[in-house]
Design an enzyme around this catalytic site. Structure first.
Site, PDB file in Angstrom:
ATOM      1  N   GLY B  62     -20.191  11.495  -6.020  1.00 27.53           N
ATOM      2  CA  GLY B  62     -18.604  11.027  -6.331  1.00 27.53           C
ATOM      3  C   GLY B  62     -18.363  12.028  -7.043  1.00 27.53           C
ATOM      4  N   THR B  63     -17.016  12.319  -6.501  1.00 28.89           N
ATOM      5  CA  THR B  63     -16.446  13.026  -6.828  1.00 28.89           C
ATOM      6  C   THR B  63     -14.902  12.933  -5.992  1.00 28.89           C
ATOM      7  OG1 THR B  63     -15.999  15.445  -6.289  1.00 28.89           O
ATOM      8  CG2 THR B  63     -16.556  14.533  -4.218  1.00 28.89           C
ATOM      9  N   THR B  64     -13.799  13.526  -6.610  1.00 26.89           N
ATOM     10  CA  THR B  64     -12.919  13.472  -5.505  1.00 26.89           C
ATOM     11  C   THR B  64     -12.152  15.235  -5.762  1.00 26.89           C
ATOM     12  OG1 THR B  64     -11.802  12.004  -7.249  1.00 26.89           O
ATOM     13  CG2 THR B  64     -10.571  12.785  -6.416  1.00 26.89           C
ATOM     14  N   LYS B  95     -16.707  22.262  -9.556  1.00 28.77           N
ATOM     15  CA  LYS B  95     -16.752  22.176  -7.493  1.00 28.77           C
ATOM     16  C   LYS B  95     -15.571  22.662  -6.681  1.00 28.77           C
ATOM     17  CE  LYS B  95     -17.233  17.251  -8.879  1.00 28.77           C
ATOM     18  NZ  LYS B  95     -17.144  15.774  -8.870  1.00 28.77           N
ATOM     19  N   SER B 233     -15.244   9.820  -3.659  1.00 30.25           N
ATOM     20  CA  SER B 233     -15.487   8.667  -3.421  1.00 30.25           C
ATOM     21  C   SER B 233     -13.830   8.028  -3.755  1.00 30.25           C
ATOM     22  CB  SER B 233     -15.719   8.580  -4.636  1.00 30.25           C
ATOM     23  OG  SER B 233     -15.965   9.351  -5.768  1.00 30.25           O
TER      24      SER B 233
END
Lengths: 238, 312
Positions: B62-64, B95, B233
């Site tokens: 889950g990340t952007t 990240k 996500s």
């Protein structure tokens, strides 16, 4: 076909009480033995603390099984999760430390141990060690360092971290008390060693109240440049 | 039965078992593996013989993350939340990782996979540089990474990396690990001027050998070059914001502000993204990092702006 694999068994949580038909239980190589580990890094010290309860399901195997393991004079690792994997992992780390010492004629630094542990854990990416690790120690400059890991080797350096069964309860408390998060208008005083030890004791007493897998006794290891000091404090036994 | 053979020296050898992957993996096997004739290409690939061991713990996902090219170089932005199941495992992950002075990589997918594969990639790029005395191009790096990940296709390795970098001219052999301008806490208009002078000399994405590059590599085997990528996500929300305002002719400040806004809106709507936003800017001079910003303040500022619009 009446068999269905039991997909959502999460240790520590109650299964939903509805009838799904006969379920085939596959052999699971893992077990959940409970326990909580905590590490805090200060200006010139580090603290690694763990409870000493070893449980499985509804039983307690031992009340005196601490989860802190001394690696070098300046590094302690806390491992919680599946006790079998904790034992093997610490055995492997000890052997690798010895090999490094014999090849390079010096002890591994905390950062080096953390990087090595990351590759050891990732080597088992497809059959992981079910261990939540936290390394606490002093870095090359004498400052406190805490490295927290996930079971497959992702890690980073933190100031404080809780791992294990009560980690979700303790981490927000540490965020507030050590990280001064979610508070307005407070002075950010740096943590002294005595205050940190007292905070760790209070935090574990709270954890023992609300988490069934945490309790019996608390083992605190304080790492300073003078060495590693261990204390044992009793906790709730119920 | 254990991985004691993992010790020390044998670890780094690219043995036949690993099909060239420079890391030893312990693959749990069935006692009587079924003969599989159709997969004879990679007989030792992990997907072939392994039995999936059910894990009793969730891994982080889950990340952007996003990256885009504009006249002033490449912008890479990402949130900093690592979630494992429903818990925020860590609110301050990195990240975006620099690989060398002119390449940063944004990671998405499983946290441990991304971290380790980035380490492996950094090592391979450094070895290439030492052996061949020149920097590997961004396209070459992407190809190398894609081929290293290929044996793990079909396993649960979940890695989606976006390589954001600047290819230097063929004569330039220098790509040191650390960039010169490490800390840029305030926007530096002078560097925007000199990077735009460099870029106007090169055609936008038509020059194959040098200039800004953005390549997406994922463990499913995809390897795509493009001008704008958003992964994770929260990427649908980020794409919405980016598609509205992204132009080639943005200034550096506008591009940074657009990237920030895209990540902010995505973290607002996506539960698995949040906390802070990291921003990197890559130019011909190398990468520079903007100070990490807590989005909580931005949220309150945005609320105030909205109430002012309603009232005023």
């Amino acid at each position: 076909e009446f068999t269905r694999l039991n997909l959502k068994h999460d240790p520590g949580k109650m299964k939903e009480y509805h009838y799904t038909g006969p379920v085939e239980h596959r052999f699971s190589p893992y077990a959940f033995n409970g326990g909580t580990v905590l590490a805090v890094a200060g200006e010139d010290f580090a603290i690694v603390a763990s409870d000493t309860r070893l449980s499985e399901g509804y039983s307690i195997h031992s009340r005196d099984s601490p989860k802190c393991y001394k690696l070098t004079d300046t590094t302690v690792i806390g491992c919680s999760g599946f006790h079998g994997d904790c034992l093997t992992l610490t055995k492997i780390i000890d052997a690798r430390l010895k090999m490094y010492k014999h090849s390079n004629n010096k002890s591994m630094t905390s950062g080096a141990i953390a990087a090595m542990l990351s590759t050891i854990l990732y080597g088992r990416r497809f059959f992981p060690y079910y261990v939540y690790n936290i390394i606490g120690g002093l870095d090359e400059h004498g400052k406190g360092a805490v490295y927290s890991f996930d079971p497959v080797g992702s890690y980073q350096r933190d100031t404080y971290k809780a791992g294990g069964s009560a980690s979700a309860m303790l981490q927000p408390l540490l965020d507030n008390q050590i990280g001064f998060k979610n508070m307005e208008g407070v002075q950010h005083v740096p943590l002294t060693r005595d205050k940190a030890v007292q905070l760790v004791k209070d935090v574990f007493i709270s954890a023992a109240e609300r988490d069934v897998y945490t309790g019996d006794a608390l083992r605190v290891c304080v790492i300073t440049k003078e060495g590693i000091n261990e204390q044992t404090i009793p906790l709730r036994k119920d | 039965m254990t991985d004691y053979y993992n010790f020390g020296l044998r670890r780094l050898k690219k043995s036949r078992r690993n099909s060239g992957i420079p890391l030893h993996f312990f693959i749990p096997t069935l006692p009587n593996p079924a003969p599989s004739n159709n997969r004879s290409l990679f007989p030792y690939s992990p997907a072939n013989q392994s039995v999936t061991v059910r894990r009793p713990f969730p891994l982080s996902h889950g990340t952007t993350t996003l990256g885009f090219i504009f006249q002033g170089g490449v912008i890479a932005a990402a949130d900093t939340r690592a979630s494992a199941g429903g818990l925020v495992a860590c609110p301050e992950v990195h990240k975006i990782t620099p690989i060398h002075s002119h390449l940063v990589v944004t990671s998405s997918g499983s946290g441990a996979d991304c971290m380790l594969w980035e380490r492996i990639l950094t090592r391979e790029i450094r070895l290439y540089q030492l052996r061949h005395r020149r920097c590997l191009s961004i396209r070459g790096t992407a190809k190398l990474l894609s081929f290293m990940l290929h044996p793990f296709k079909g396993t649960e390795v979940c890695v989606a990396l976006t390589l954001c970098g600047w290819d230097k001219d063929a004569g330039n052999t220098d790509c040191t690990k650390m960039s010169e301008d490490l800390s840029s806490t305030t926007d530096d208009s002078s560097s925007a001027v000199c990077s735009s002078q460099d870029v106007t000399a090169m055609a936008h994405s038509a020059s194959p050998s040098s200039g800004p590059k953005l390549i997406y590599v994922c463990s499913d085997g995809a390897r795509l070059q493009g001008d704008i990528f958003s992964v994770g996500s929260g990427s649908p929300y980020a794409y919405g914001v980016l598609d509205r305002d992204l132009r080639w002719s943005l200034s550096k400040e506008e591009a940074i502000s657009l990237a920030r806004e895209a990540v902010f809106r995505a973290t607002h709507r996506d539960a698995y993204s949040g906390n802070n936003v990291d921003l990197f800017h890559v130019t011909a001079q190398g990468w520079s990092q903007r100070k990490r910003e807590d989005l909580k303040e931005e949220y309150y500022r945005d609320m105030k702006r909205k109430t002012n619009i309603v009232e005023g």
